[in-house]
Design an enzyme around this catalytic site. Sequence first.
Site, PDB file in Angstrom:
ATOM      1  NE  ARG A   1      73.206  19.203  47.461  1.00  0.00           N
ATOM      2  CZ  ARG A   1      74.488  19.343  46.270  1.00  0.00           C
ATOM      3  NH1 ARG A   1      73.511  19.394  44.996  1.00  0.00           N
ATOM      4  NH2 ARG A   1      75.114  19.220  45.411  1.00  0.00           N
TER       5      ARG A   1
ATOM      6  CE  LYS B   1      81.074  17.137  38.518  1.00  0.00           C
ATOM      7  NZ  LYS B   1      80.669  17.846  40.365  1.00  0.00           N
ATOM      8  CG  ASN B   2      82.467  15.481  42.829  1.00  0.00           C
ATOM      9  OD1 ASN B   2      82.165  16.301  42.229  1.00  0.00           O
ATOM     10  ND2 ASN B   2      81.569  14.836  42.465  1.00  0.00           N
TER      11      ASN B   2
ATOM     12  CG  ASP C   1      77.391  11.343  42.398  1.00  0.00           C
ATOM     13  OD1 ASP C   1      78.709  11.890  42.158  1.00  0.00           O
ATOM     14  OD2 ASP C   1      76.156  12.202  42.773  1.00  0.00           O
TER      15      ASP C   1
ATOM     16  NE  ARG D   1      77.646  22.386  36.934  1.00  0.00           N
ATOM     17  CZ  ARG D   1      76.956  22.069  38.182  1.00  0.00           C
ATOM     18  NH1 ARG D   1      75.350  22.934  38.433  1.00  0.00           N
ATOM     19  NH2 ARG D   1      77.468  22.054  39.319  1.00  0.00           N
TER      20      ARG D   1
ATOM     21  CB  CYS E   1      70.665  22.376  43.194  1.00  0.00           C
ATOM     22  SG  CYS E   1      71.314  20.257  43.881  1.00  0.00           S
TER      23      CYS E   1
HETATM   24  C1  EPZ Z   1      79.242  15.983  46.473  1.00  0.00           C
HETATM   25  O1  EPZ Z   1      77.662  16.167  47.287  1.00  0.00           O
HETATM   26  C2  EPZ Z   1      79.657  16.018  45.884  1.00  0.00           C
HETATM   27  N1  EPZ Z   1      80.040  16.862  45.023  1.00  0.00           N
HETATM   28  C3  EPZ Z   1      77.910  15.543  44.692  1.00  0.00           C
HETATM   29  O2  EPZ Z   1      78.836  15.285  43.425  1.00  0.00           O
HETATM   30  C4  EPZ Z   1      77.556  13.691  45.417  1.00  0.00           C
HETATM   31  O3  EPZ Z   1      77.016  13.542  45.286  1.00  0.00           O
HETATM   32  C5  EPZ Z   1      77.636  13.707  47.344  1.00  0.00           C
HETATM   33  O4  EPZ Z   1      79.189  14.641  47.667  1.00  0.00           O
HETATM   34  C6  EPZ Z   1      77.501  12.358  47.745  1.00  0.00           C
HETATM   35  O5  EPZ Z   1      78.768  11.146  47.519  1.00  0.00           O
HETATM   36  C7  EPZ Z   1      81.437  16.924  44.656  1.00  0.00           C
HETATM   37  O6  EPZ Z   1      82.434  16.997  45.117  1.00  0.00           O
HETATM   38  C8  EPZ Z   1      81.925  18.758  44.676  1.00  0.00           C
HETATM   39  P1  EPZ Z   1      77.114  15.869  51.420  1.00  0.00           P
HETATM   40  P2  EPZ Z   1      77.640  17.779  48.891  1.00  0.00           P
HETATM   41  O7  EPZ Z   1      76.920  16.844  51.964  1.00  0.00           O
HETATM   42  O8  EPZ Z   1      79.312  18.151  49.791  1.00  0.00           O
HETATM   43  C9  EPZ Z   1      72.960  16.651  53.904  1.00  0.00           C
HETATM   44  C10 EPZ Z   1      77.632  15.963  41.238  1.00  0.00           C
HETATM   45  O9  EPZ Z   1      77.081  14.827  40.604  1.00  0.00           O
HETATM   46  N2  EPZ Z   1      73.844  17.466  54.137  1.00  0.00           N
HETATM   47  O10 EPZ Z   1      77.690  14.504  50.847  1.00  0.00           O
HETATM   48  O11 EPZ Z   1      77.140  18.249  48.747  1.00  0.00           O
HETATM   49  C11 EPZ Z   1      72.674  17.230  52.120  1.00  0.00           C
HETATM   50  O12 EPZ Z   1      71.659  17.761  51.880  1.00  0.00           O
HETATM   51  C12 EPZ Z   1      77.783  15.644  42.562  1.00  0.00           C
HETATM   52  O13 EPZ Z   1      79.070  14.832  40.630  1.00  0.00           O
HETATM   53  C13 EPZ Z   1      73.502  18.541  54.719  1.00  0.00           C
HETATM   54  O14 EPZ Z   1      71.965  17.873  55.482  1.00  0.00           O
HETATM   55  O15 EPZ Z   1      77.188  16.108  48.831  1.00  0.00           O
HETATM   56  C14 EPZ Z   1      72.439  15.293  51.116  1.00  0.00           C
HETATM   57  O16 EPZ Z   1      71.420  15.088  51.493  1.00  0.00           O
HETATM   58  C15 EPZ Z   1      76.285  15.651  42.746  1.00  0.00           C
HETATM   59  N3  EPZ Z   1      73.933  19.078  55.506  1.00  0.00           N
HETATM   60  C16 EPZ Z   1      73.914  14.764  51.997  1.00  0.00           C
HETATM   61  O17 EPZ Z   1      73.866  15.080  53.238  1.00  0.00           O
HETATM   62  C17 EPZ Z   1      75.243  20.012  54.760  1.00  0.00           C
HETATM   63  O18 EPZ Z   1      75.579  20.943  55.922  1.00  0.00           O
HETATM   64  C18 EPZ Z   1      74.584  14.621  51.749  1.00  0.00           C
HETATM   65  O19 EPZ Z   1      75.428  15.580  50.914  1.00  0.00           O
HETATM   66  C19 EPZ Z   1      75.568  18.672  54.405  1.00  0.00           C
HETATM   67  C20 EPZ Z   1      75.172  18.231  53.866  1.00  0.00           C
END
Ligand code: EPZ
Length: 436
Positions: A126, A27-28, A310, A402, A121
């Site tokens: 996020r 998915k990702n 995840d 999802r 969420c």
């Molecule tokens: C991606 O989310 C994945 N989603 C998530 O999968 C996955 O858990 C996550 O990466 C970690 O691998 C997709 O790829 C579509 P991050 P993402 O930006 O990119 C903080 C699932 O279940 N952050 O690495 O949103 C954020 O709050 C989903 O398939 C900021 O502070 O994750 C979090 O605490 C859930 N500012 C941490 O970084 C930003 O601008 C990691 O977030 C961006 C992120």
Amino acid sequence: MTEGTGDRLLIRGGSRLSGSVAVHSAKNAVLPLLAAALLTRETLHLRAVPALADVTTMRALLGELGAELREPAPGELQVRCVDVAGEAPYALVRQMRASLLVMGPLLARLGRVRAGLPGGCAIGGRPIDLHLKGFAALGAEVSLRAGYVEARAPAGLHGARIYLDYPSHTGTENLMLAAVLAHGQTLIENAAEEPEIVDLAGCLNAMGARVSGAGTPVVRVDGVPALGAVDWTPIPDRIEAGTLLIATAATRGEVELTGVVAHHLQAVVAKLRETGAEVWQEQGRVFLVARRRPAAVDVKTLPYPGFPTDLQPQMTALLATAEGIAAVTETVFDNRLGHVDELRRMGANIRVEGRTALVTGVPRLSGAPVQASDLRAGAALVLAGLAAAGETEVHGRGHIERGYADLPAQLRSLGADIEAGPGRVAEPARTLGGGA
Ligand code: EPZ
């Protein structure tokens, strides 16, 4: 309001999973690959596209933006973005945070983009500050207005040196997608290293981009004037694979997964071996056999190649019946322990202290009605139900759909007694040996 609370899965615990099952595409990986279609007028042809609710949402968003979508064969998708609009409606962004992945390509293609700012969420705040800071570094003027974020770069984007305060997974992807058409060279430092990022870079390069270093902390993008067509097969879903391996361990089963990339699973395989499961891998396949109650092991989630967040809820469900006390620490998201309350309803003995869940294993959980709060929490509750005594109702099946093409069908094919919604076709449950 948790959408989909009316839909549920009914699970009768006790079946030992056994057999072989194929793993779907990730998915990702598919979501950013679909967003990449916005970068060109030519056709992006994706194969082995999983039938997931989030893919349906991304298709709807691309359609709203003006893309033409065709399904030349089952599981195949052709996307052509001849003329595109520059706005991602809040309603769709709210539904799926990954909708933000259209921002980078639209900014690169049109020099402007407007997207609904995602709210929080079920797993945390996020924010998208790192995405926006990167767009600004590339020359965009970013503003927030009435819940929408706008980025404008009328003179086009230029290369930049961007340091990510946190190795954001989609942040790295969004900035790669923006930089491929920028004038000059971009360096993304402290970049995320997830395999899905490597897959996206491979696809972009097949379209004519010049991306190097994906999968390392420094990604380099040399901008090119235009991108062309591509025919691409996404990588397998390491999280679906990990979920199935943990389910096998939870039911003391023996299962083969096919169509996996072994090194994408190194963290979860290492942890499952520590619990006492036997795991071995060969060309595209992984085998897991669990003969006895798992030993408690500590788990700490980290960006790839660390243990994936995840799979944290699923691992917590396994450790709920392990021998000993396990400390599960969630470092990636600030609120991803929602499944703990539901596992407690099934008899788990878990105490949460800050970001750590202290899990004292009990011999067996008992089935109960439980509520999925997000995709992976839902999967964790299914796994708990598979091993529990009695019947478990997991409410919020929509969350699971999802991100899993058909988890109940995969589990049923391995002998699980699991059915969607009211009524059930109970297959003969192969019971676990002894209670403990
Ligand atoms: C991606 O989310 C994945 N989603 C998530 O999968 C996955 O858990 C996550 O990466 C970690 O691998 C997709 O790829 C579509 P991050 P993402 O930006 O990119 C903080 C699932 O279940 N952050 O690495 O949103 C954020 O709050 C989903 O398939 C900021 O502070 O994750 C979090 O605490 C859930 N500012 C941490 O970084 C930003 O601008 C990691 O977030 C961006 C992120």
